[in-house]
Write a protein that holds these residues in place. Structure first.
Motif, PDB file in Angstrom:
ATOM      1  N   ASN A  92       0.887  -1.137   0.077  1.00  7.10           N
ATOM      2  CA  ASN A  92       0.066   0.115   0.014  1.00  7.10           C
ATOM      3  C   ASN A  92       0.907   1.105  -0.048  1.00  7.10           C
ATOM      4  OD1 ASN A  92      -3.049  -0.269   0.253  1.00  7.10           O
ATOM      5  ND2 ASN A  92      -2.204  -1.949   1.579  1.00  7.10           N
ATOM      6  N   ILE A  93       2.073   1.306   0.803  1.00 10.07           N
ATOM      7  CA  ILE A  93       2.919   2.477   0.744  1.00 10.07           C
ATOM      8  C   ILE A  93       3.484   2.799  -0.583  1.00 10.07           C
ATOM      9  CG2 ILE A  93       5.240   3.187   1.469  1.00 10.07           C
ATOM     10  CD1 ILE A  93       4.864   1.473   3.971  1.00 10.07           C
ATOM     11  N   MET A  94       3.697   1.551  -1.501  1.00  7.77           N
ATOM     12  CA  MET A  94       4.335   1.712  -2.856  1.00  7.77           C
ATOM     13  C   MET A  94       3.127   2.352  -3.691  1.00  7.77           C
ATOM     14  SD  MET A  94       6.820  -1.407  -3.493  1.00  7.77           S
ATOM     15  CE  MET A  94       6.004  -2.632  -2.460  1.00  7.77           C
ATOM     16  N   LEU A  95       1.859   1.772  -3.441  1.00 10.51           N
ATOM     17  CA  LEU A  95       0.850   2.333  -4.149  1.00 10.51           C
ATOM     18  C   LEU A  95       0.248   3.624  -4.006  1.00 10.51           C
ATOM     19  CD1 LEU A  95      -1.311  -0.910  -4.298  1.00 10.51           C
ATOM     20  CD2 LEU A  95      -0.267   0.094  -6.286  1.00 10.51           C
ATOM     21  N   TRP A  96       0.380   4.087  -2.767  1.00 13.59           N
ATOM     22  CA  TRP A  96       0.098   5.504  -2.417  1.00 13.59           C
ATOM     23  C   TRP A  96       1.263   6.494  -2.872  1.00 13.59           C
ATOM     24  CZ3 TRP A  96       0.601   4.149   3.120  1.00 13.59           C
ATOM     25  CH2 TRP A  96       1.542   4.690   3.808  1.00 13.59           C
ATOM     26  N   GLY A  97       2.599   5.987  -2.868  1.00 14.89           N
ATOM     27  CA  GLY A  97       3.577   6.749  -3.442  1.00 14.89           C
ATOM     28  C   GLY A  97       3.372   7.081  -4.835  1.00 14.89           C
ATOM     29  N   THR A  98       2.835   5.898  -5.523  1.00 19.84           N
ATOM     30  CA  THR A  98       2.857   6.258  -7.166  1.00 19.84           C
ATOM     31  C   THR A  98       1.498   7.154  -7.428  1.00 19.84           C
ATOM     32  OG1 THR A  98       3.417   3.996  -7.393  1.00 19.84           O
ATOM     33  CG2 THR A  98       2.270   4.926  -9.188  1.00 19.84           C
ATOM     34  N   CYS A  99       0.654   7.119  -6.655  1.00 18.22           N
ATOM     35  CA  CYS A  99      -0.585   7.957  -6.900  1.00 18.22           C
ATOM     36  C   CYS A  99      -0.120   9.602  -6.515  1.00 18.22           C
ATOM     37  CB  CYS A  99      -1.622   7.768  -5.964  1.00 18.22           C
ATOM     38  SG  CYS A  99      -2.605   6.444  -6.462  1.00 18.22           S
ATOM     39  N   LEU A 100       0.575   9.624  -5.385  1.00 17.54           N
ATOM     40  CA  LEU A 100       1.303  11.067  -5.022  1.00 17.54           C
ATOM     41  C   LEU A 100       2.095  11.638  -6.182  1.00 17.54           C
ATOM     42  CD1 LEU A 100       0.925  12.639  -2.745  1.00 17.54           C
ATOM     43  CD2 LEU A 100       3.245  12.102  -2.106  1.00 17.54           C
ATOM     44  N   ALA A 101       3.048  10.731  -6.833  1.00 20.24           N
ATOM     45  CA  ALA A 101       3.697  11.192  -8.017  1.00 20.24           C
ATOM     46  C   ALA A 101       2.997  11.687  -9.015  1.00 20.24           C
ATOM     47  CB  ALA A 101       4.931  10.148  -8.256  1.00 20.24           C
ATOM     48  N   LEU A 102       1.790  11.165  -9.248  1.00 20.66           N
ATOM     49  CA  LEU A 102       1.153  11.451 -10.626  1.00 20.66           C
ATOM     50  C   LEU A 102       0.427  12.695 -10.489  1.00 20.66           C
ATOM     51  CD1 LEU A 102      -0.386   7.861 -11.475  1.00 20.66           C
ATOM     52  CD2 LEU A 102       1.374   9.201 -12.682  1.00 20.66           C
ATOM     53  N   HIS A 103       0.225  13.339  -9.111  1.00 25.13           N
ATOM     54  CA  HIS A 103      -0.252  14.473  -8.669  1.00 25.13           C
ATOM     55  C   HIS A 103       0.399  15.772  -9.653  1.00 25.13           C
ATOM     56  CE1 HIS A 103      -2.337  12.975  -5.650  1.00 25.13           C
ATOM     57  NE2 HIS A 103      -2.937  13.815  -5.096  1.00 25.13           N
ATOM     58  N   ALA A 104       1.585  15.431  -9.830  1.00 27.43           N
ATOM     59  CA  ALA A 104       2.245  16.384 -10.982  1.00 27.43           C
ATOM     60  C   ALA A 104       1.745  16.715 -11.991  1.00 27.43           C
ATOM     61  CB  ALA A 104       3.732  16.045 -10.782  1.00 27.43           C
ATOM     62  N   ALA A 105       1.225  15.748 -12.797  1.00 27.11           N
ATOM     63  CA  ALA A 105       0.591  15.707 -14.167  1.00 27.11           C
ATOM     64  C   ALA A 105      -0.823  16.111 -14.138  1.00 27.11           C
ATOM     65  CB  ALA A 105       0.575  14.190 -14.649  1.00 27.11           C
ATOM     66  N   ALA A 106      -1.429  16.350 -12.968  1.00 27.60           N
ATOM     67  CA  ALA A 106      -2.707  16.802 -12.955  1.00 27.60           C
ATOM     68  C   ALA A 106      -3.064  18.048 -13.610  1.00 27.60           C
ATOM     69  CB  ALA A 106      -3.345  16.511 -11.572  1.00 27.60           C
ATOM     70  N   LYS A 107      -4.069  18.518 -14.210  1.00 25.58           N
ATOM     71  CA  LYS A 107      -4.099  19.534 -14.830  1.00 25.58           C
ATOM     72  C   LYS A 107      -5.457  20.347 -14.327  1.00 25.58           C
ATOM     73  CE  LYS A 107      -0.292  19.574 -17.306  1.00 25.58           C
ATOM     74  NZ  LYS A 107       0.801  20.147 -16.967  1.00 25.58           N
ATOM     75  N   ASP A 108      -6.413  19.657 -13.728  1.00 29.98           N
ATOM     76  CA  ASP A 108      -7.676  20.340 -13.559  1.00 29.98           C
ATOM     77  C   ASP A 108      -8.118  19.581 -12.217  1.00 29.98           C
ATOM     78  OD1 ASP A 108      -8.586  17.778 -14.294  1.00 29.98           O
ATOM     79  OD2 ASP A 108      -8.944  18.605 -16.322  1.00 29.98           O
ATOM     80  N   PHE A 109      -9.647  20.075 -11.827  1.00 25.56           N
ATOM     81  CA  PHE A 109      -9.965  19.470 -10.588  1.00 25.56           C
ATOM     82  C   PHE A 109     -10.428  17.877 -10.678  1.00 25.56           C
ATOM     83  CE2 PHE A 109     -14.041  18.545  -8.450  1.00 25.56           C
ATOM     84  CZ  PHE A 109     -13.401  18.541  -6.824  1.00 25.56           C
ATOM     85  N   ALA A 110     -10.814  17.723 -11.902  1.00 23.51           N
ATOM     86  CA  ALA A 110     -11.269  16.100 -11.946  1.00 23.51           C
ATOM     87  C   ALA A 110     -10.030  15.303 -11.911  1.00 23.51           C
ATOM     88  CB  ALA A 110     -12.012  16.236 -13.465  1.00 23.51           C
ATOM     89  N   SER A 111      -8.884  15.225 -12.466  1.00 22.13           N
ATOM     90  CA  SER A 111      -7.808  14.530 -12.401  1.00 22.13           C
ATOM     91  C   SER A 111      -7.214  14.495 -10.974  1.00 22.13           C
ATOM     92  CB  SER A 111      -6.704  15.202 -13.199  1.00 22.13           C
ATOM     93  OG  SER A 111      -6.518  16.385 -13.056  1.00 22.13           O
ATOM     94  N   LEU A 112      -7.346  15.583 -10.314  1.00 24.75           N
ATOM     95  CA  LEU A 112      -6.865  15.766  -8.903  1.00 24.75           C
ATOM     96  C   LEU A 112      -7.774  14.865  -7.803  1.00 24.75           C
ATOM     97  CD1 LEU A 112      -5.587  19.582  -8.287  1.00 24.75           C
ATOM     98  CD2 LEU A 112      -4.315  17.488  -7.966  1.00 24.75           C
ATOM     99  N   ILE A 113      -9.123  15.143  -8.156  1.00 21.82           N
ATOM    100  CA  ILE A 113      -9.820  14.441  -7.043  1.00 21.82           C
ATOM    101  C   ILE A 113      -9.874  12.851  -7.280  1.00 21.82           C
ATOM    102  CG2 ILE A 113     -12.119  14.211  -8.465  1.00 21.82           C
ATOM    103  CD1 ILE A 113     -13.451  15.654  -5.786  1.00 21.82           C
TER     104      ILE A 113
END
Length: 512
Positions: free
Chosen positions: A132-153
């Protein structure tokens, strides 16, 4: 030192299993892994051996819990720091969008809380945590690619789902590895990382804030990528380093594993048991302490989630610059650490859990009143308001001790699974609602939010008074049953690993 396990002899067939007498262990209720390492009756462990074993456990288990929780709070707190680094403008967040980015995490926790607790009872806990730590780390890194509210949520919701296993795992690990008298301090040590992330997070956010706007990566994007990648590597380390239980710990000798099992016999809460017991589910839902724990979490997390998510926004409203706000968050973190360590020390010194919890709420009431009534007219008043904001978080000690009481006062593995799940469902509800009471049109002083917090503190104090009364009443009832001959005293603690609940076991006493 070598100890021959009576349980192992029985499992090897030297003694036939059957219906146990009251003065004998009921082997049919003992987990098979625990049975290989536990003796039939209490084994005395010397103070020297006990200290040596605790050091070994601290190195392999507590250190992992502390840094993992630090990473989780740091990862969750990135949005608070990013909120004044430009993410709200770059992702085009309006009205309550920012609040929903915190709320959605806890709605995800709310959804997956019981399934993840069910899984924790049945799988190697350290391996499940590391994945689970590895999975949440992956999700966190992908925040950098988010461009709007929908992708962030979407990303924030997945982050919450993967992080949901962290605290329930730690509650189970604390009761599995540590004695009851050690658990309040153990929980405080990993829970104080809420303050640690404010200090380190403030320093790192300050550093990332200095990235020039002309750089290819924006400062908040670099923040998310760095934390995410770091979490993935930490998850890999946890997978290899952390033992799943005293019985499965290949890093310890066989003799030490037996002693580690024996040192928690006095807890009478067991170590593990994968058998589902329907009667324990019913007891969990009918036990008043279950709902008291749920209320404690609801009434503490509702204020803290909002105070945490909006910390930098509120502090900045006291006429501090962005960089000053990032650094002042470090002071808030130091205050949280002092509060949590201080409360753990008081609990250890006095043994008065509920009284310390009660006293920790009083300063928060005073701080909230000042924030609602004092107008910001000068630099001196701004400093007073800042200190009052810090003081509002003194009641965090109540949440920490409450978690420790779940670990110390709930026995029976199925019951504990249910109580922990209900506890963290309430925790998620509080965290979900908390940011929503900070209404954008009520900024920057958020009077409605602080009025709501005062209501929470009032109900919380009443809950603590009832919980203390209930524990005193239950302990007296058990004493009377033994004195009247309705139950037998178990001085050798032969029934400690039988997966009995705290109410079934008349030799179990609540700490309060």
């Amino acid at each position: 030192m070598s100890i021959k396990s009576d349980y192992q002899n029985r499992l090897d067939g030297e003694i036939q299993l059957g219906e146990a007498k009251d003065d004998q262990t009921n082997f049919a209720r003992v987990d098979s892994e625990v049975a290989r390492y536990a003796s039939e009756a209490r084994v005395d462990i010397s103070p020297e051996d006990n200290k040596r074993l605790k050091r070994l456990i601290d190195k392999r288990v507590l250190s992992i819990m502390i840094f993992t929780y630090f990473l989780q709070t740091l990862d969750k707190g990135t949005m608070s720091f990013a909120s004044i680094m430009g993410i709200r403008e770059d992702a085009h967040l309006v009205a309550q969008d920012y609040s929903w980015l915190t709320t959605c995490i806890y709605l995800a926790v709310l959804t997956v809380e019981y399934p993840t607790n069910w899984i924790i009872q049945r799988v190697p806990i350290a391996k499940y945590l590391s994945i689970n730590i590895m999975l949440w780390g992956t999700c966190l890194a992908l925040h950098a690619a988010a461009k709007d509210f929908a992708s962030l949520i979407v990303l924030r919701t997945l982050l919450g789902a993967f992080e949901a296993c962290c605290q329930p795992s730690f509650i189970v690990l604390s009761s599995m590895w540590y004695r009851r008298e050690e658990q309040a301090q153990t929980v405080a040590l990993w829970y104080m990382m809420n303050g640690g992330q404010q200090i380190v997070g403030g320093l790192l956010a300050y550093a990332f804030s200095n990235i020039p706007s002309s750089a290819k990566l924006l400062s908040w994007q670099a923040l998310f990528i760095s934390y995410g990648i770091g979490s993935v590597f930490w998850g890999l380390f946890v997978f290899c380093y952390m033992p799943d239980s005293p019985m499965r710990a290949k890093c310890f000798s066989e003799d030490d594993k037996r002693l580690m099992v024996e040192r928690v016999r006095d807890n009478q809460t067991g170590i593990q048991n994968r058998t589902f017991r329907k009667e324990q589910v019913i007891e969990a839902f009918c036990d008043p302490q279950t709902w008291c724990f749920a209320l404690v979490q609801l009434l503490t997390t509702l204020p803290t989630s909002g105070l945490g998510a909006f910390a930098n926004i509120v502090i900045k409203s006291f006429h501090f610059s962005v960089l000053q706000t990032q650094l002042l968050a470090m002071v808030l973190g130091a205050y949280i650490i002092i509060v949590l360590l201080g409360s753990a020390y008081l609990v250890k010194r006095t043994g008065q859990n509920t009284i310390v919890m009660f006293c920790s709420v009083i300063p928060a009431i005073g701080g909230s009143v000042i924030l609602m009534t004092v107008k910001d007219t000068s630099r001196g008043i701004s400093v007073l308001l800042l200190i009052s904001y810090y003081v509002c978080l003194s009641f965090w000690a109540c949440a920490t001790i409450g978690l420790a009481l779940v670990s110390r006062n709930v026995a029976g593995q199925t019951k504990k699974t249910c109580v922990v799940a209900i506890n963290f469902v309430s925790w998620a509800v509080g965290n979900s609602v908390g940011p929503q009471v900070f209404l954008s049109w009520n900024a920057p002083r958020y009077y409605i939010a602080f009025c709501t917090h005062l209501g929470c503190y009032t109900v919380l104090l009443s809950t603590l008074v009832f919980l203390r009364w209930w524990y005193i009443r239950e302990n007296a009832r058990k004493d009377k049953c033994i004195a009247d001959g309705l139950a037998e005293r178990d001085d050798d603690l032969k029934h400690s690993f039988e997966d009995l609940t705290d109410r079934e076991n008349y030799n179990f006493r609540y700490v309060y």
